[in-house]
Design a protein around this motif. Structure first.
Motif, PDB file in Angstrom:
ATOM      1  N   ASP A 438       1.128  -1.300  -0.056  1.00 23.69           N
ATOM      2  CA  ASP A 438      -0.155   0.042   0.238  1.00 23.69           C
ATOM      3  C   ASP A 438       0.763   1.226   0.089  1.00 23.69           C
ATOM      4  OD1 ASP A 438       0.533  -1.306   2.576  1.00 23.69           O
ATOM      5  OD2 ASP A 438      -0.495   0.473   3.610  1.00 23.69           O
ATOM      6  N   LEU A 439       2.027   1.307   0.453  1.00 21.42           N
ATOM      7  CA  LEU A 439       2.869   2.519   0.737  1.00 21.42           C
ATOM      8  C   LEU A 439       3.415   2.927  -0.564  1.00 21.42           C
ATOM      9  CD1 LEU A 439       4.681   2.135   4.029  1.00 21.42           C
ATOM     10  CD2 LEU A 439       2.823   3.674   3.679  1.00 21.42           C
ATOM     11  N   ALA A 440       3.789   1.834  -1.104  1.00 22.03           N
ATOM     12  CA  ALA A 440       4.366   1.814  -2.620  1.00 22.03           C
ATOM     13  C   ALA A 440       3.374   2.397  -3.628  1.00 22.03           C
ATOM     14  CB  ALA A 440       4.848   0.561  -3.112  1.00 22.03           C
ATOM     15  N   MET A 441       2.039   1.854  -3.602  1.00 18.96           N
ATOM     16  CA  MET A 441       1.186   2.110  -4.167  1.00 18.96           C
ATOM     17  C   MET A 441       0.614   3.632  -4.196  1.00 18.96           C
ATOM     18  SD  MET A 441      -2.584   0.444  -4.849  1.00 18.96           S
ATOM     19  CE  MET A 441      -3.374   1.224  -3.298  1.00 18.96           C
ATOM     20  N   PHE A 442       0.438   4.258  -2.914  1.00 21.52           N
ATOM     21  CA  PHE A 442       0.161   5.446  -2.738  1.00 21.52           C
ATOM     22  C   PHE A 442       1.013   6.484  -3.083  1.00 21.52           C
ATOM     23  CE2 PHE A 442      -3.805   3.532  -0.914  1.00 21.52           C
ATOM     24  CZ  PHE A 442      -4.678   4.426  -1.423  1.00 21.52           C
ATOM     25  N   PRO A 569       9.817  -4.855   0.555  1.00 23.83           N
ATOM     26  CA  PRO A 569      10.959  -3.760   0.591  1.00 23.83           C
ATOM     27  C   PRO A 569      10.798  -2.912  -0.800  1.00 23.83           C
ATOM     28  CG  PRO A 569      11.659  -6.048   0.481  1.00 23.83           C
ATOM     29  CD  PRO A 569      10.142  -6.183   0.252  1.00 23.83           C
ATOM     30  N   GLU A 570      10.060  -3.183  -1.561  1.00 21.94           N
ATOM     31  CA  GLU A 570       9.848  -2.227  -2.671  1.00 21.94           C
ATOM     32  C   GLU A 570       9.006  -1.202  -2.535  1.00 21.94           C
ATOM     33  OE1 GLU A 570      11.541  -5.975  -3.786  1.00 21.94           O
ATOM     34  OE2 GLU A 570       9.677  -5.420  -3.081  1.00 21.94           O
ATOM     35  N   GLY A 571       9.747   0.218  -2.569  1.00 20.48           N
ATOM     36  CA  GLY A 571       8.447   1.204  -2.711  1.00 20.48           C
ATOM     37  C   GLY A 571       7.945   1.932  -1.387  1.00 20.48           C
ATOM     38  N   GLY A 572       8.333   1.535  -0.278  1.00 21.05           N
ATOM     39  CA  GLY A 572       8.000   1.867   0.986  1.00 21.05           C
ATOM     40  C   GLY A 572       8.721   2.779   1.668  1.00 21.05           C
ATOM     41  N   LEU A 573       8.758   2.605   2.856  1.00 21.81           N
ATOM     42  CA  LEU A 573       9.566   3.610   3.843  1.00 21.81           C
ATOM     43  C   LEU A 573      10.904   3.646   3.683  1.00 21.81           C
ATOM     44  CD1 LEU A 573      10.049   5.311   6.347  1.00 21.81           C
ATOM     45  CD2 LEU A 573      10.076   3.228   7.843  1.00 21.81           C
ATOM     46  N   GLY A 574      11.598   2.395   3.294  1.00 18.26           N
ATOM     47  CA  GLY A 574      13.037   2.136   3.180  1.00 18.26           C
ATOM     48  C   GLY A 574      13.555   2.797   1.638  1.00 18.26           C
ATOM     49  N   ASP A 575      12.644   2.526   0.561  1.00 17.09           N
ATOM     50  CA  ASP A 575      12.961   3.381  -0.486  1.00 17.09           C
ATOM     51  C   ASP A 575      12.658   4.973  -0.473  1.00 17.09           C
ATOM     52  OD1 ASP A 575      13.621   0.979  -1.680  1.00 17.09           O
ATOM     53  OD2 ASP A 575      11.911   0.824  -3.050  1.00 17.09           O
ATOM     54  N   ALA A 576      11.811   5.265   0.417  1.00 16.71           N
ATOM     55  CA  ALA A 576      11.630   6.811   0.490  1.00 16.71           C
ATOM     56  C   ALA A 576      12.885   7.108   1.174  1.00 16.71           C
ATOM     57  CB  ALA A 576      10.374   7.217   1.217  1.00 16.71           C
ATOM     58  N   VAL A 577      13.295   6.612   2.246  1.00 15.44           N
ATOM     59  CA  VAL A 577      14.540   7.138   2.927  1.00 15.44           C
ATOM     60  C   VAL A 577      15.666   7.080   1.980  1.00 15.44           C
ATOM     61  CG1 VAL A 577      16.229   6.737   4.613  1.00 15.44           C
ATOM     62  CG2 VAL A 577      13.645   6.726   5.120  1.00 15.44           C
ATOM     63  N   LEU A 578      15.788   6.029   1.053  1.00 14.44           N
ATOM     64  CA  LEU A 578      16.911   6.001  -0.029  1.00 14.44           C
ATOM     65  C   LEU A 578      16.919   7.120  -0.955  1.00 14.44           C
ATOM     66  CD1 LEU A 578      16.971   2.265  -0.511  1.00 14.44           C
ATOM     67  CD2 LEU A 578      19.098   3.649   0.206  1.00 14.44           C
ATOM     68  N   ALA A 579      15.692   7.343  -1.280  1.00 15.76           N
ATOM     69  CA  ALA A 579      15.559   8.584  -2.223  1.00 15.76           C
ATOM     70  C   ALA A 579      16.009   9.842  -1.481  1.00 15.76           C
ATOM     71  CB  ALA A 579      14.133   8.724  -2.845  1.00 15.76           C
ATOM     72  N   ALA A 580      15.637   9.893  -0.272  1.00 18.32           N
ATOM     73  CA  ALA A 580      16.043  11.372   0.350  1.00 18.32           C
ATOM     74  C   ALA A 580      17.556  11.555   0.600  1.00 18.32           C
ATOM     75  CB  ALA A 580      15.350  11.354   2.096  1.00 18.32           C
ATOM     76  N   VAL A 581      18.285  10.269   0.544  1.00 19.99           N
ATOM     77  CA  VAL A 581      19.658  10.675   0.912  1.00 19.99           C
ATOM     78  C   VAL A 581      20.566  10.257  -0.223  1.00 19.99           C
ATOM     79  CG1 VAL A 581      19.418  10.077   3.502  1.00 19.99           C
ATOM     80  CG2 VAL A 581      19.898   8.100   1.803  1.00 19.99           C
ATOM     81  N   ALA A 582      19.865   9.942  -1.560  1.00 24.22           N
ATOM     82  CA  ALA A 582      20.437   9.552  -2.833  1.00 24.22           C
ATOM     83  C   ALA A 582      21.714  10.603  -3.096  1.00 24.22           C
ATOM     84  CB  ALA A 582      19.488   9.264  -3.957  1.00 24.22           C
ATOM     85  N   ALA A 583      21.695  11.816  -2.887  1.00 27.37           N
ATOM     86  CA  ALA A 583      22.537  12.721  -3.360  1.00 27.37           C
ATOM     87  C   ALA A 583      23.587  13.072  -2.322  1.00 27.37           C
ATOM     88  CB  ALA A 583      21.951  13.841  -3.805  1.00 27.37           C
ATOM     89  N   GLU A 584      23.466  12.160  -1.011  1.00 29.99           N
ATOM     90  CA  GLU A 584      24.316  12.655   0.085  1.00 29.99           C
ATOM     91  C   GLU A 584      25.529  11.672   0.099  1.00 29.99           C
ATOM     92  OE1 GLU A 584      23.867  15.390   2.047  1.00 29.99           O
ATOM     93  OE2 GLU A 584      22.096  15.708   0.861  1.00 29.99           O
ATOM     94  N   ARG A 585      26.924  12.207   0.104  1.00 33.53           N
ATOM     95  CA  ARG A 585      28.028  11.515   0.440  1.00 33.53           C
ATOM     96  C   ARG A 585      28.074  10.743   1.552  1.00 33.53           C
ATOM     97  NH1 ARG A 585      31.756  12.137  -3.358  1.00 33.53           N
ATOM     98  NH2 ARG A 585      31.375  13.927  -4.652  1.00 33.53           N
ATOM     99  N   ASP A 586      28.644   9.445   1.760  1.00 37.43           N
ATOM    100  CA  ASP A 586      29.051   8.922   3.000  1.00 37.43           C
ATOM    101  C   ASP A 586      27.797   8.514   4.100  1.00 37.43           C
ATOM    102  OD1 ASP A 586      31.789   8.807   2.387  1.00 37.43           O
ATOM    103  OD2 ASP A 586      31.674  11.167   3.226  1.00 37.43           O
ATOM    104  N   ILE A 587      26.673   8.199   3.304  1.00 35.48           N
ATOM    105  CA  ILE A 587      25.463   7.632   4.032  1.00 35.48           C
ATOM    106  C   ILE A 587      25.048   6.193   3.612  1.00 35.48           C
ATOM    107  CG2 ILE A 587      22.802   8.015   4.721  1.00 35.48           C
ATOM    108  CD1 ILE A 587      23.382  10.771   4.627  1.00 35.48           C
ATOM    109  N   VAL A 588      24.964   5.390   4.471  1.00 36.26           N
ATOM    110  CA  VAL A 588      24.609   3.895   4.077  1.00 36.26           C
ATOM    111  C   VAL A 588      23.134   3.752   4.759  1.00 36.26           C
ATOM    112  CG1 VAL A 588      25.326   1.588   4.344  1.00 36.26           C
ATOM    113  CG2 VAL A 588      27.121   3.179   4.341  1.00 36.26           C
ATOM    114  N   VAL A 589      22.320   3.000   4.091  1.00 37.85           N
ATOM    115  CA  VAL A 589      21.129   2.699   4.237  1.00 37.85           C
ATOM    116  C   VAL A 589      21.083   1.093   4.424  1.00 37.85           C
ATOM    117  CG1 VAL A 589      18.619   2.878   3.989  1.00 37.85           C
ATOM    118  CG2 VAL A 589      20.028   4.816   3.636  1.00 37.85           C
TER     119      VAL A 589
END
Length: 627
Positions: A438-442, A569-589
């Motif tokens: 549901d999170l991925a869908m919305f 795993p696809e499209g939910g909270l984790g992916d939202a956080v990954l998108a938020a930090v995608a352009a940041e250096r030295d952050i591991v998720v």
């Protein structure tokens, strides 16, 4: 029934002329765009002529006046004739019709509310009757006004089950202010429709669904005038006008022929236009005027600034399921605004949407187990800003209505959803009942806002915020009781996360929500016993995600993030956080989520088994600290 008066012969002739003018406009506009559906427009030309120039009551200058009759073109591919009708009515110059499908024109290939005379986007077939039923329900039960709702359906799209869900709904609620017109032109895109021109079978089916079903010659304007008159004067049930028509009517050598769906007429166009012009008895300006006497009786409505009638009232640590708090919040905003309504699919005792009935039973609409219609009715109910609607069911069942939800976004709809029973934490009911997508869908819906409140206080505030937020809003709620973690006066905002636990010595950041936030707190306690401090962030909204807060706190803990979600795993909270930090250096998720189709079992056992419990979080933190 009010007595029927046959129109004067000159009126009949002008309606015939208008129908052929609409055909000519449809041909010319699709010729310029080199695409479109002129034959599908032609089959409904007399219907549009009678509706717009004889039957419907509306202000041409104010197409969305709340007291106007409504029209929903369910067969949205026939958009050129809808545009032509409004142009002939005088809303805009007919010359603009030649901008059909151009990039800088709002006369798009299928109608959208970029146009001031379109309430909802159509073209994904099978949805117009549900939307029209939602409009009609509001008109009959809340506005208590005289406006009527008309929707034109193609016979091909009547194969969609959502059409029959909507017909059942309309009949059940006796929506006698609704008229469904079926353009039975026999031909689909690639072959004849399943019922072809079997008009008696159409009539039998519509009557079985509780409609006043009228079979007419869809090219006979007098029959149409009489049928619409009967529809207007039928009480206690909706009317269906089953119009036998021909695709490409009045197009020589094209009428009722295969292989002309969705094609401009090309080198045939001018010959067809000449023939249609020869049929006109009065090719000049219209004598008929589309403005009809209008009962301006739709009440003034204010749906802004909606607030909880009382603040949350809980104790820290009290165990309350967020689904219960959702119902409480819904009832509170309903108590403060009489245009807040709830719709559900026979899940009201599980979603707790039924709590609105304690405020006003009439503001709950039971849509039964028909989720596509449930969503469509919700879209219709919010049109022209007549209500603030909340649609509730199990989160997983909303996936069935994804097409309606995405069309709601195209329609610029302000509609709120609550999906309960998210994730494996629901327990023994098993994977068919678990919202795991549901999170991925919305999140994928353009302009959407996705709330994932973690306790009762934040849930009530999510309801309040959703009621005042434009676009599609989704609130995810959980089945298990979770502890209250916020004070009753805590302030929440869309796109603003909250730091739940922190210290100067934190070595990793955990981002979690609801049941996994509880598990993260347990994990933090265990880690602290061995000298590892972790920070915890509750995102509150998954879309928009609070990137600034996540990045800031991640940098303060050496760039180590663990996300934990009761979701795939696809499209939910984790992916939202990954998108938020995608352009940041030295952050591991590191993402923790449900990796496979889960099994039935006790909630706590499943949370642990699939690695999103305290044990899995402790292991993930230890692992990420080694990187």
């Amino acid at each position: 029934m009010a007595s029927y008066h046959k129109p004067e012969s000159n009126t009949i002739q002008e309606l015939k002329d208008i129908a052929n003018k609409l055909r000519i406009h449809s041909i010319r506009s699709t010729q310029v765009s080199k695409s479109g559906h002129p034959t599908s427009c032609s089959s409904m030309a007399e219907i549009m002529s009678v509706l717009f120039f004889h039957t419907m009551r509306y202000k041409v200058s104010v197409p969305k006046d709340p007291s106007n009759d409504r029209f929903v073109l369910s067969k949205g591919h026939a958009a050129p004739i809808l545009y032509a009708a409004w142009a002939e009515a005088g809303l805009f110059p007919t010359s603009e019709l030649l901008n059909l499908r151009k990039l800088d024109s709002d006369l798009e290939g299928h109608p959208t509310p970029r146009l001031n005379f379109v309430d909802v986007g159509t073209g994904s077939l099978g949805q117009g009757v549900s939307v029209a039923a939602g409009m009609a329900y509001v008109g009959k039960n809340y506005d208590k006004a005289n406006y009527r709702v008309y929707t034109l359906v193609g016979d091909g799209e009547s194969a969609e089950g959502s059409i029959w869900e909507a017909l059942n709904f309309a009949s059940y609620y006796g929506l006698d202010n609704l008229c469904v017109i079926v353009d039975v032109n026999r031909l689909g895109q690639t072959q004849a429709t399943s019922l072809a021109h079997n008009m008696e079978l159409y009539r039998t089916r519509l009557e079985a669904f509780g409609f006043n079903a009228l079979v007419v010659d869809g090219h006979d304007v007098e029959e149409l005038v009489k049928a619409f008159h009967e529809a207007q004067n039928t009480r206690g049930r909706p009317t269906a006008i089953l119009a036998k028509t021909f695709k490409g009517k009045n197009f020589p050598d094209i009428e009722d022929a295969d292989n002309w769906h969705g094609k401009a007429l090309g080198d045939r166009a001018e010959g067809v236009v000449r023939h249609l012009t020869s049929l006109l008895k009065n090719p000049g300006p219209l004598a008929l005027h589309p403005q009809k006497p209008l009962a301006e009786d739709a009440p003034s409505v204010n749906i802004t600034g909606i607030k909880l009638s009382a603040p949350p009232n809980y104790k820290i640590g009290e165990m309350i399921a967020t689904r219960v708090a959702y119902g409480t919040g819904l009832a509170k905003i309903a108590a403060n605004n009489d245009r807040v309504i709830a719709l559900d699919g026979d899940m009201k005792s599980s979603t707790f949407s039924e709590k609105i009935k304690t405020v006003d039973p009439t503001r709950y609409i039971e849509c039964f187990i028909a989720e596509q219609n449930l969503v469509g009715v919700g879209i219709g109910a919010t049109c022209r800003d007549r209500t603030v609607a909340f649609v509730s069911t199990f989160a997983t069942f909303l996936t069935r209505a994804f097409d309606q939800i995405r069309m709601g976004a195209i329609s610029q709809t302000n509609l709120n959803f609550c999906g309960s029973h998210g994730g494996v934490s629901i327990g023994e009911d098993g994977p068919s009942q678990m919202g795991l997508e549901d999170l991925a869908m919305f999140r994928s819906i353009p302009g959407s806002t996705v709330f994932y409140p973690s306790d009762a206080v934040s849930t009530e505030r999510a309801v309040e915020l959703a009621a005042n937020t434009k676009g599609i809003c989704f609130i995810r709620t959980s089945r298990p009781n979770t502890p209250v973690i916020y004070k009753n006066d805590a302030v929440f905002a869309v796109g603003k996360a909250n730091v739940i636990r922190s210290s100067p010595k934190d070595q990793a950041l955990i981002v979690a929500a609801a049941v996994t936030l509880t598990e993260a707190t347990l994990a933090a306690d265990q880690l602290a016993k061995v000298g590892i401090n972790v920070r915890i962030v509750d995102p509150f909204t998954i879309k928009p995600i609070d990137a600034a807060t996540i990045i800031k706190n991640a940098r303060e803990v050496n760039g180590r993030i663990v996300t934990v979600e009761d979701h795939y795993p696809e499209g939910g909270l984790g992916d939202a956080v990954l998108a938020a930090v995608a352009a940041e250096r030295d952050i591991v998720v590191k993402k923790l989520a449900i990796p496979v189709v889960p099994r039935s079992g006790p909630s706590a056992v499943l949370i642990d088994l699939y690695g999103i419990g305290a044990r899995g979080i402790v292991a993930a933190v230890n692992e990420i600290l080694k990187l």
